[in-house]
Design a protein around this motif. Structure first.
Motif, PDB file in Angstrom:
ATOM      1  N   LYS A 177       0.830  -1.201   0.000  1.00 42.38           N
ATOM      2  CA  LYS A 177       0.000   0.000   0.000  1.00 42.38           C
ATOM      3  C   LYS A 177       0.870   1.260   0.000  1.00 42.38           C
ATOM      4  CE  LYS A 177      -3.481  -2.506   2.689  1.00 42.38           C
ATOM      5  NZ  LYS A 177      -4.280  -2.514   3.945  1.00 42.38           N
ATOM      6  N   GLU A 178       0.221   2.400   0.027  1.00 42.77           N
ATOM      7  CA  GLU A 178       0.936   3.674   0.051  1.00 42.77           C
ATOM      8  C   GLU A 178       1.167   4.174   1.475  1.00 42.77           C
ATOM      9  OE1 GLU A 178       2.151   5.324  -2.738  1.00 42.77           O
ATOM     10  OE2 GLU A 178       1.630   3.372  -3.603  1.00 42.77           O
ATOM     11  N   GLN A 179       0.446   3.598   2.440  1.00 44.73           N
ATOM     12  CA  GLN A 179       0.591   3.982   3.842  1.00 44.73           C
ATOM     13  C   GLN A 179       0.676   2.731   4.706  1.00 44.73           C
ATOM     14  OE1 GLN A 179      -2.751   6.543   4.769  1.00 44.73           O
ATOM     15  NE2 GLN A 179      -1.626   8.393   4.172  1.00 44.73           N
ATOM     16  N   ALA A 180       1.352   2.903   5.850  1.00 46.40           N
ATOM     17  CA  ALA A 180       1.466   1.798   6.810  1.00 46.40           C
ATOM     18  C   ALA A 180       1.303   2.363   8.224  1.00 46.40           C
ATOM     19  CB  ALA A 180       2.812   1.093   6.676  1.00 46.40           C
ATOM     20  N   GLN A 181       0.912   1.504   9.132  1.00 45.99           N
ATOM     21  CA  GLN A 181       0.713   1.945  10.527  1.00 45.99           C
ATOM     22  C   GLN A 181       1.204   0.855  11.483  1.00 45.99           C
ATOM     23  OE1 GLN A 181      -2.866   4.278  11.858  1.00 45.99           O
ATOM     24  NE2 GLN A 181      -3.302   2.406  13.005  1.00 45.99           N
ATOM     25  N   TYR A 182       1.986   1.290  12.509  1.00 47.85           N
ATOM     26  CA  TYR A 182       2.521   0.360  13.500  1.00 47.85           C
ATOM     27  C   TYR A 182       2.396   0.966  14.898  1.00 47.85           C
ATOM     28  CZ  TYR A 182       4.711  -1.672   9.362  1.00 47.85           C
ATOM     29  OH  TYR A 182       4.936  -2.215   8.130  1.00 47.85           O
ATOM     30  N   SER A 183       2.359   0.082  15.867  1.00 47.81           N
ATOM     31  CA  SER A 183       2.352   0.532  17.265  1.00 47.81           C
ATOM     32  C   SER A 183       3.748   0.362  17.868  1.00 47.81           C
ATOM     33  CB  SER A 183       1.343  -0.273  18.086  1.00 47.81           C
ATOM     34  OG  SER A 183       0.035  -0.002  17.663  1.00 47.81           O
ATOM     35  N   PHE A 184       4.106   1.247  18.780  1.00 49.54           N
ATOM     36  CA  PHE A 184       5.368   1.112  19.510  1.00 49.54           C
ATOM     37  C   PHE A 184       5.115   1.421  20.982  1.00 49.54           C
ATOM     38  CE2 PHE A 184       5.272   5.547  18.117  1.00 49.54           C
ATOM     39  CZ  PHE A 184       5.654   6.248  19.255  1.00 49.54           C
ATOM     40  N   ASN A 185       5.955   0.857  21.848  1.00 52.43           N
ATOM     41  CA  ASN A 185       5.871   1.087  23.295  1.00 52.43           C
ATOM     42  C   ASN A 185       7.069   1.910  23.745  1.00 52.43           C
ATOM     43  OD1 ASN A 185       3.537  -0.597  23.689  1.00 52.43           O
ATOM     44  ND2 ASN A 185       4.887  -2.361  23.410  1.00 52.43           N
ATOM     45  N   ALA A 186       6.806   2.890  24.593  1.00 49.83           N
ATOM     46  CA  ALA A 186       7.871   3.746  25.137  1.00 49.83           C
ATOM     47  C   ALA A 186       7.930   3.604  26.655  1.00 49.83           C
ATOM     48  CB  ALA A 186       7.626   5.207  24.763  1.00 49.83           C
ATOM     49  N   LYS A 187       9.130   3.539  27.183  1.00 52.82           N
ATOM     50  CA  LYS A 187       9.321   3.417  28.626  1.00 52.82           C
ATOM     51  C   LYS A 187      10.562   4.197  29.010  1.00 52.82           C
ATOM     52  CE  LYS A 187       9.692  -0.005  32.356  1.00 52.82           C
ATOM     53  NZ  LYS A 187       9.776  -1.458  32.692  1.00 52.82           N
ATOM     54  N   MET A 188      10.451   4.982  30.070  1.00 53.95           N
ATOM     55  CA  MET A 188      11.586   5.808  30.515  1.00 53.95           C
ATOM     56  C   MET A 188      11.357   6.248  31.952  1.00 53.95           C
ATOM     57  SD  MET A 188      10.480   9.123  28.249  1.00 53.95           S
ATOM     58  CE  MET A 188       9.777   8.047  26.992  1.00 53.95           C
ATOM     59  N   ASN A 189      12.440   6.635  32.593  1.00 49.43           N
ATOM     60  CA  ASN A 189      12.348   7.255  33.921  1.00 49.43           C
ATOM     61  C   ASN A 189      12.556   8.751  33.771  1.00 49.43           C
ATOM     62  OD1 ASN A 189      11.858   4.996  35.551  1.00 49.43           O
ATOM     63  ND2 ASN A 189      14.018   4.428  35.528  1.00 49.43           N
ATOM     64  N   SER A 190      11.893   9.505  34.641  1.00 48.07           N
ATOM     65  CA  SER A 190      12.003  10.957  34.593  1.00 48.07           C
ATOM     66  C   SER A 190      12.149  11.514  35.998  1.00 48.07           C
ATOM     67  CB  SER A 190      10.755  11.562  33.941  1.00 48.07           C
ATOM     68  OG  SER A 190       9.654  11.481  34.840  1.00 48.07           O
ATOM     69  N   ILE A 191      12.276  12.810  36.086  1.00 47.92           N
ATOM     70  CA  ILE A 191      12.376  13.479  37.381  1.00 47.92           C
ATOM     71  C   ILE A 191      11.137  13.216  38.234  1.00 47.92           C
ATOM     72  CG2 ILE A 191      11.375  15.647  36.550  1.00 47.92           C
ATOM     73  CD1 ILE A 191      13.311  17.139  38.349  1.00 47.92           C
ATOM     74  N   ALA A 192      10.017  12.895  37.575  1.00 53.43           N
ATOM     75  CA  ALA A 192       8.762  12.638  38.292  1.00 53.43           C
ATOM     76  C   ALA A 192       8.394  11.162  38.302  1.00 53.43           C
ATOM     77  CB  ALA A 192       7.632  13.455  37.676  1.00 53.43           C
ATOM     78  N   GLY A 193       9.349  10.304  37.966  1.00 51.92           N
ATOM     79  CA  GLY A 193       9.077   8.877  37.996  1.00 51.92           C
ATOM     80  C   GLY A 193       8.940   8.279  36.608  1.00 51.92           C
ATOM     81  N   SER A 194       8.379   7.098  36.550  1.00 53.77           N
ATOM     82  CA  SER A 194       8.293   6.352  35.296  1.00 53.77           C
ATOM     83  C   SER A 194       7.247   6.940  34.344  1.00 53.77           C
ATOM     84  CB  SER A 194       7.954   4.891  35.600  1.00 53.77           C
ATOM     85  OG  SER A 194       7.787   4.158  34.409  1.00 53.77           O
ATOM     86  N   ILE A 195       7.600   6.940  33.063  1.00 57.39           N
ATOM     87  CA  ILE A 195       6.659   7.338  32.007  1.00 57.39           C
ATOM     88  C   ILE A 195       6.579   6.182  31.016  1.00 57.39           C
ATOM     89  CG2 ILE A 195       6.179   8.941  30.115  1.00 57.39           C
ATOM     90  CD1 ILE A 195       7.743  11.070  31.642  1.00 57.39           C
ATOM     91  N   GLN A 196       5.369   5.700  30.762  1.00 56.55           N
ATOM     92  CA  GLN A 196       5.161   4.616  29.816  1.00 56.55           C
ATOM     93  C   GLN A 196       3.948   4.942  28.955  1.00 56.55           C
ATOM     94  OE1 GLN A 196       5.413   0.527  31.349  1.00 56.55           O
ATOM     95  NE2 GLN A 196       5.984   1.360  33.348  1.00 56.55           N
ATOM     96  N   PHE A 197       4.056   4.627  27.682  1.00 50.29           N
ATOM     97  CA  PHE A 197       2.890   4.823  26.823  1.00 50.29           C
ATOM     98  C   PHE A 197       3.037   3.975  25.557  1.00 50.29           C
ATOM     99  CE2 PHE A 197       5.894   8.193  25.708  1.00 50.29           C
ATOM    100  CZ  PHE A 197       5.934   8.148  24.318  1.00 50.29           C
ATOM    101  N   THR A 198       1.910   3.737  24.932  1.00 53.31           N
ATOM    102  CA  THR A 198       1.861   3.062  23.640  1.00 53.31           C
ATOM    103  C   THR A 198       1.290   4.041  22.628  1.00 53.31           C
ATOM    104  OG1 THR A 198       1.546   0.884  24.646  1.00 53.31           O
ATOM    105  CG2 THR A 198       0.896   1.128  22.347  1.00 53.31           C
ATOM    106  N   GLN A 199       1.907   4.095  21.465  1.00 52.59           N
ATOM    107  CA  GLN A 199       1.484   5.075  20.469  1.00 52.59           C
ATOM    108  C   GLN A 199       1.515   4.437  19.087  1.00 52.59           C
ATOM    109  OE1 GLN A 199      -0.353   7.400  19.825  1.00 52.59           O
ATOM    110  NE2 GLN A 199       0.702   9.281  20.471  1.00 52.59           N
ATOM    111  N   LYS A 200       0.673   4.944  18.199  1.00 53.15           N
ATOM    112  CA  LYS A 200       0.663   4.474  16.819  1.00 53.15           C
ATOM    113  C   LYS A 200       1.425   5.449  15.933  1.00 53.15           C
ATOM    114  CE  LYS A 200      -3.645   1.834  17.084  1.00 53.15           C
ATOM    115  NZ  LYS A 200      -5.024   1.659  16.553  1.00 53.15           N
ATOM    116  N   ALA A 201       2.155   4.872  14.985  1.00 54.38           N
ATOM    117  CA  ALA A 201       2.929   5.693  14.046  1.00 54.38           C
ATOM    118  C   ALA A 201       2.474   5.385  12.626  1.00 54.38           C
ATOM    119  CB  ALA A 201       4.412   5.392  14.193  1.00 54.38           C
TER     120      ALA A 201
END
Length: 664
Positions: free
Chosen positions: A94-118
């Protein structure tokens, strides 16, 4: 015919190989490379993977700088973006594609986690087709849209308090006045008296009121002043542009009496921040500068609450990460504020130190150093003149004497007696003939003699302690011999760190390589050095059947810990304890001035000479250590400097007696 078939087969294989070489990249392979660059935080290279539409919204410089700034400001660590390739993926067609990715990191305020579509877009560039990431701000964090801002807010923790054994505050959270002026209303007529009252220079005030952030009619803070300083506050308020407001601050109720023990807090310096930045400290922190405020700063300071939010254009906010505030822990000590104050008051203007313990439990009841300084003013900030006066003072009010090691003089003699008795070098009954007021082992000592103040012969252990006979204990050390003497002192924890919460100098033996050095060490001179806390600990065997008790300072520590078991036999401990009672009780005893009717004290005096060589005039430090033989719950030691010509050890003897009369 065979040749033709072979030629066709070769051409077919070549065509297949050529087709393989010209195969277009798949969207999932392309996105995997983008994710790899992201994990390596190679933001400039990531930009090259952006779609044409995405690049229209943000330049490469803006893209790179935004990622760097956000990750730095939020103190992002342990960063990981995870993308798993799908097993079956027909999106390449096709001409377009879509995938999900998971992000995980620590920050000054604690853990940040999220799932996002690209989303990826197939585009042709330079006559080649490839896949490009249709990037937007939600790749950084979900719900972060164009025009939104990331905010960081902090909630300061309450500093833990330092309390005595009865929960009396030694370092507490209170209030002070913050004195300032209304911008634009400071006249030349007001400047001089204002500077004088605040102990600032006129130039310092001018610099404050002309700072870049200052606007007319704003309150400009200049200095903080204790709420107890009522007269100065009244004078300041009388100046028209001056205003005051109450702000939170650290308060030290026992003022100079506990200054060296407790210390004070102050604004963190650049050098301190560099050393402590990995422990969560910031440029806005107040940290312990001396004493227990410094020793236990990490426990006392607590941890700030931090919230990271996405501030929307409509005024709403989305919480991205939040770490709740953790107030600092209270530190409860074994210190008795009444005993602390009593010893401080008795030392008065003297240069010296006093300490007290419960010899049965090891609880430290007081740690005092004089002269002292005002920790409340130190917290508020000394003026340059005040700081210079403290540093130039010959009595060294900034010196913490109870942590230092000194020559103990004759308070060392009971320890020498214990070592010599254990080695068999002396017995309690054996009377030693001593003629005259000076003695030397033999002519090899040249002009060096050990001297004594009290006469009499023969001298047994009791008389030697009661009259504090230097010659007797010099001979006892020599009879013990240097190796056995040194080993005996090490049983009393000489040459060891005392493992005390407040850092103390180690008590040391020094060189015993010559007979003169060994003889002098027997009566507390030579190179013997002891801290006052260690001295108190070495006397605990005389009330604990020969066991040496570990001194403790924290209320939650186990009481009655045996530091060294059977450093002296119960029999010998009893003999020495009986003799120490006579040092005070007998009319001829060196500490008889400490006798209290109905309150039997035992103890030992000491006068340590501080000089370079025999024959010259030096200074003298006077010592006394005493305890009640019937109720041994309080043992007090005191050292007063420069007692020569003033009665020697009689100076601390009288002071310690008053302490017992006040707090018994």
């Amino acid at each position: 015919m065979k040749k033709l078939v072979g030629t066709m087969l070769v051409m077919l294989l070549f065509g297949v190989a050529l087709a393989g070489c010209s195969k277009e990249p798949t969207p999932q392979d392309r996105f995997s490379k983008y994710i790899a660059l992201w994990n390596e935080q190679k933001f400039d290279q990531m930009y090259d993977y952006l779609s044409t539409d995405a690049k229209k919204k943000i330049t490469k410089e803006e893209f790179t700088n935004r990622y760097h700034k956000i990750y730095k400001d939020l103190q992002i660590t342990d960063f990981k973006i995870d993308f798993k390739k799908p097993k079956e993926d027909k999106q390449a067609e096709k001409e377009q594609a879509q995938y999900s990715f998971n992000a995980k990191m620590n920050s000054i305020a604690g853990s940040i986690q999220f799932t996002q579509k690209a989303k990826l877009q197939k585009e042709e560039r330079d006559d080649k087709k490839n896949w490009y990431v249709d990037w937007n701000t939600e790749f950084i964090f979900p719900k972060l849209q164009e025009g939104d801002k990331i905010g960081i807010s902090t909630d300061a923790p309450q500093r833990g308090e330092i309390l005595d054994r009865n929960d009396i505050g030694l370092a507490v959270n209170g209030q002070v006045y913050e004195v300032g002026v209304v911008a634009g209303k400071v006249t030349d007529q007001v400047l001089e008296p204002l500077a004088s009252l605040l102990k600032m220079s006129p130039d310092q005030i001018k610099k404050a009121i002309t700072a870049s952030w200052v606007k007319p009619e704003l309150f400009v803070p200049l200095k903080r002043v204790s709420m107890q300083d009522e007269e100065r506050i009244a004078q300041l308020i009388a100046l028209e542009p001056v205003q005051t407001r109450k702000v939170e601050a650290r308060i030290y109720p026992y003022d100079q009496a506990a200054a060296h023990l407790i210390g004070y807090v102050g604004a963190i310096t650049a050098d301190e921040l560099e050393k402590l930045k990995d422990k969560g400290y910031t440029s806005n922190d107040m940290i312990g500068k001396r004493g227990l405020e410094q020793v236990y700063d990490e426990q006392l300071k607590g941890k700030p609450g931090v919230k990271i939010t996405i501030k929307k254009k409509n005024g709403e906010a989305e919480v991205l990460a939040e770490k709740p505030v953790e107030d600092g822990k209270n530190i409860k000590l074994t210190i008795d504020a009444d005993v602390q104050a009593a010893i401080f008051d008795e030392l008065g203007k003297e240069a010296g130190t006093g300490a007290a313990i419960n010899p049965m439990t090891g609880e430290t009841l007081a740690l005092v150093s004089t002269p002292s300084f005002d920790p409340n003013q130190a917290m508020l900030g000394f003026s340059a003149a005040e700081w210079k006066a403290l540093q130039d003072n010959k009595q060294q009010p900034l010196s913490t004497r109870f942590k230092q090691a000194y020559a103990p003089g004759s308070v060392m003699k009971p320890i020498t007696a214990a070592v010599a008795l254990s080695s068999g070098a002396i017995t309690p009954e054996l009377a030693v003939p001593i003629l005259g007021s000076k003695w030397q082992k033999d002519k090899s000592w040249g002009g060096y003699f050990v001297t004594r103040v009290h006469g009499g012969s023969p001298i047994n252990l009791e008389k030697a302690l009661v009259f504090s006979d230097n010659i007797y204990f010099a001979q006892a050390a020599l009879k013990t011999e240097k190796d056995a003497f040194a080993d005996g002192l090490k049983k009393f924890d000489f040459e060891e760190d005392l493992a005390f919460p407040f850092p103390l100098e180690k008590s040391t033996i020094g060189a015993l390589d010559r007979d003169i050095a060994l003889a002098d060490s027997g009566y507390g001179q030579g190179q013997i050095q002891m801290s006052i806390v260690h001295l108190l600990s070495t006397y605990t065997p005389f009330v604990n059947n020969g066991n040496m008790i570990r001194p403790i300072l924290l209320a939650d520590e186990q009481q009655g810990q045996v530091l060294k078991e059977a450093v002296v036999s119960p029999e010998h401990a009893g003999v020495i304890a009986s003799d120490l009672r006579k040092v005070v009780g007998d009319t001829g005893g060196t500490a008889h001035a400490a006798e209290i009717l109905g309150y039997p004290l035992a103890g030992k005096t000491g006068t340590a000479e501080i000089k370079q060589k025999q024959g010259e005039t030096g200074t003298e430090n006077g010592w006394f250590i005493g305890y009640n033989t019937e109720l041994p719950s309080l043992m007090v030691a005191m050292m007063v400097e420069n007692v020569q010509g003033r009665g020697g050890s009689l100076v601390p003897v009288k002071k310690v007696k008053k302490v017992f009369e006040l707090v018994r």
